[in-house]
Design a protein around this motif. Structure first.
Motif, PDB file in Angstrom:
ATOM      1  N   GLU A  17      -3.134 -13.590  19.911  1.00 26.19           N
ATOM      2  CA  GLU A  17      -4.169 -13.330  20.904  1.00 26.19           C
ATOM      3  C   GLU A  17      -5.222 -12.359  20.395  1.00 26.19           C
ATOM      4  OE1 GLU A  17      -2.407 -11.837  24.515  1.00 26.19           O
ATOM      5  OE2 GLU A  17      -1.044 -10.516  23.465  1.00 26.19           O
ATOM      6  N   ARG A  76       8.677 -11.971  27.080  1.00 29.76           N
ATOM      7  CA  ARG A  76       7.654 -11.187  26.378  1.00 29.76           C
ATOM      8  C   ARG A  76       7.892  -9.715  26.679  1.00 29.76           C
ATOM      9  NH1 ARG A  76       1.350 -12.020  27.466  1.00 29.76           N
ATOM     10  NH2 ARG A  76       1.782 -10.716  29.261  1.00 29.76           N
ATOM     11  N   ARG A 101     -12.540 -10.331  29.914  1.00 32.49           N
ATOM     12  CA  ARG A 101     -12.049 -11.442  30.729  1.00 32.49           C
ATOM     13  C   ARG A 101     -12.150 -11.186  32.232  1.00 32.49           C
ATOM     14  NH1 ARG A 101      -5.672 -11.428  28.989  1.00 32.49           N
ATOM     15  NH2 ARG A 101      -5.157 -12.305  30.994  1.00 32.49           N
TER      16      ARG A 101
HETATM   17 MG    MG Z   1      -2.712 -11.496  26.578  1.00 32.92          MG
END
Ligand code: MG
Ligand code: PEP
Length: 582
Positions: free
Chosen positions: A438, A339, A472
């Motif tokens: 996402e 990534r 989060r």
């Molecule tokens: Mg993420």
């Protein structure tokens, strides 16, 4: 007689499973106040000497940490300390501080801080962003030297005693990787959520962790005995004998279960009705490849490269080629999904030194930074393509929110390929390019994306955050952060269906993939590839082997029709109980 330390129970959020018992080490981060006083003439030389000794001590501490990090995580992570040592040895900074001590009779802390003020100003004005990043090292060094001069403990997580539980207000990812030392047994933080990055790193290091306690760093004293229950999200401070007895058998069961699971490592991840589910590993540092293989991973589903950025500078193309090649070779013939840098948000935003943002998670992060910083992006793409010749490398773009970003990224990729071709440098042609799903916009437009990308990887950590508007990492709203919320499930289902229609693979690399309760649901939604922390693979495989795909489908259809996350959870708990009985 010494008074026994007082028992206390703290409740937080379970962030990494397991039980740990150890002595607390409180990670301090406050810089001591510097009073504006002057020295007497006869104190001046002693103070100058004290200053030089302190620099020495801090240098030794940093070098010791650097060696530890290098031994446990490899040379790449140890890069971060080079800049700090360089700064600590800077003759100008030393000279200037000594002048202030000797001529103005400033105490060492005041003299050092005044000297660094000028250095900080200078770094802040530098146009070159990589040099500007050194500002964070100046600040780090300042903090460490001032704490030492004030007689305090160093913030660095080095020189820890055996069986230490680290207690911190918060822990940036750059420090969380240092927890991989064998002496650290567990982690407790005041802030954070189960899916904040320190928690993810703690899980991948297998460290029992409780976050979101709000006040642990104030309520626990250094040296207190602490028991971290990473299953229940509870911390027992100075536990009594009955509590310790109760946990002892739990720890024994835990060890036995791990042994049983690893003995079943080579069994296939196949459902009872013979459907193969690929289990891959999420890794944060190259050294995790060994652990991934040992836990039976069939590839790396997501390598989070941003931790390479721990140093003050971008690792060079050659350094990156060496790191990626090691992973790709180590995993061959299995695939490795690399990534691209997902900086920003709570991830290493300190290295960016960009203007503070009111909403960093909605700001300059992930692909946005890469597209705006071509040298950063192109260097990484070149390195991945070059490492690709060693096995199977694929590229994954984080934080994509619109198709324009994919198109721009593809253009840069093509440019990079052309450059490598012109230079005659060997590289892998046609490297697969996927996107993280996402941000809800991508799931909602999955069909359009599927026509232009090679695969989807569902990042349910951020997908949950952005769908439900719940941070989060904020303990106060942790109860609202629910990846089982039917709205999140629908976005997952839309992505999987779209992938199937267009014939492109869909995997999931968010933490949901490692939750045994979620596994029947994910298989039922049609996911055939799960990427998770290596340590969780054996447990997830057990679940896969215990279910049937057709029953999982019915379960998923029922969950998709539910109205709340708690209904879904209850339904999954009932299903798990049925599966266990069979
Ligand atoms: Mg993420
Ligand atoms: C995600 O958001 O689900 C994800 C896997 O990425 P990260 O946790 O690194 O943000």
């Amino acid at each position: 007689m010494k008074k026994p330390r007082e028992y206390r129970k703290l409740v937080g959020i379970a962030a990494a499973p397991g039980v740990a018992i150890g002595r607390a080490f409180i990670r301090k981060e406050e810089v001591p106040e510097i009073p504006k006083r002057k020295l007497d003439t006869d104190q001046v030389e002693l103070e100058a000497e004290r200053f030089l000794n302190t620099l020495h001590q801090v240098g030794d501490e940093i070098r010791r940490t650097q060696r530890l990090v290098e031994m446990e995580h490899g040379a790449e992570l140890a890069l971060i300390f080079e800049a700090q040592l360089f700064m600590l040895d800077d003759p100008e900074i030393k000279k200037q501080t000594l002048v202030l001590i000797r001529e103005r009779q400033y105490p060492a802390d005041r003299a050092f801080s005044v000297t660094l003020k000028q250095a900080k100003k200078m770094f802040a004005q530098i146009e070159n962003e990589y040099l500007r990043m050194r500002l964070s090292d100046v600040m780090d060094i300042e903090q460490q030297v001032l704490i030492r001069l004030a007689g305090g403990e160093l913030r660095a997580l080095n020189a820890l005693r055996a069986n230490t539980v680290v207690v911190a207000h918060d822990l940036p990812p750059s420090e969380a990787v240092q927890l991989g030392q064998r002496r650290v047994k567990g982690l407790i933080t005041d802030g954070g959520g189960a899916n904040s990055h320190a928690s993810i790193i703690a899980r991948s290091l297998g460290l029992p962790t409780v976050v979101g306690t709000e006040s642990a760093s104030r309520q626990i004293a250094s040296g207190d005995m602490v028991l971290v229950d990473g299953e229940e999200g509870v911390v027992h401070v100075n536990p009594t004998a009955p509590i310790l007895r109760a946990y002892r058998s739990q720890v024994q069961r835990q060890v036995q279960r791990q042994l049983d699971l690893s003995s079943r490592r080579s069994l296939p991840a196949r459902t009872r009705d013979e459907h193969e589910i690929a289990l891959l590993a999420n890794i944060d540092v190259p050294e995790e490849v060994q652990s991934a293989l040992a836990h039976g991973a069939r590839g790396v589903g997501m390598y989070r490269t941003e931790l390479l950025y721990l140093g003050y500078r971008l690792p060079t193309e050659e350094e990156q080629v060496a790191i990626y090649s090691r992973i790709v070779e180590g995993m061959a013939p299995h695939p490795v999904v690399i990534r691209t840098f997902d900086l920003g948000g709570d991830k290493l935003s300190h290295v960016l030194e960009s203007a503070p943002e009111a909403n960093p998670f909605l700001g300059w992060r992930g692909i946005r930074i890469c597209l705006d910083t071509p040298v950063l992006f192109k260097t990484q793409l070149r390195a991945v393509l070059r490492a690709g010749v060693k096995g199977q490398a694929q590229l994954l773009l984080p934080m994509i929110s619109s198709l324009d970003e994919v198109r721009r990224a593809r253009e840069v990729l093509q440019e990079v390929e052309e450059e490598l071709r012109q230079e005659g440098v060997p590289f892998v042609e046609g490297c697969k390019l996927g996107v993280m799903v996402e941000v809800p916009s991508v799931a909602l437009q999955a069909d359009a994306f599927a026509e232009e990308v090679d695969f989807f990887s569902l990042g349910t950590n951020d997908l949950t955050q952005y769908t439900l508007a719940v941070d989060r990492g904020t303990p106060k709203v942790a109860g609202l952060y629910d990846s089982f919320h039917p709205a999140v499930l629908r976005l997952i289902a839309m992505t999987v269906d779209s992938g199937r229609r267009h014939g492109i693979p869909v995997s999931i690399c968010g933490e949901l993939a490692g939750d045994p309760l979620a596994v029947p649901l994910l298989v039922g939604l049609g996911l055939e590839k799960l990427s998770l922390s290596p340590g969780l693979i054996p447990e997830v495989k057990e679940v896969v082997r215990a279910i049937r795909q057709n029953e999982a489908r019915e379960l998923a259809a029922a969950c998709l029709g539910m109205k709340t996350g708690s209904e879904v959870r209850q339904c999954l708990e009932e299903a798990a109980a049925r599966i266990q009985k069979e």
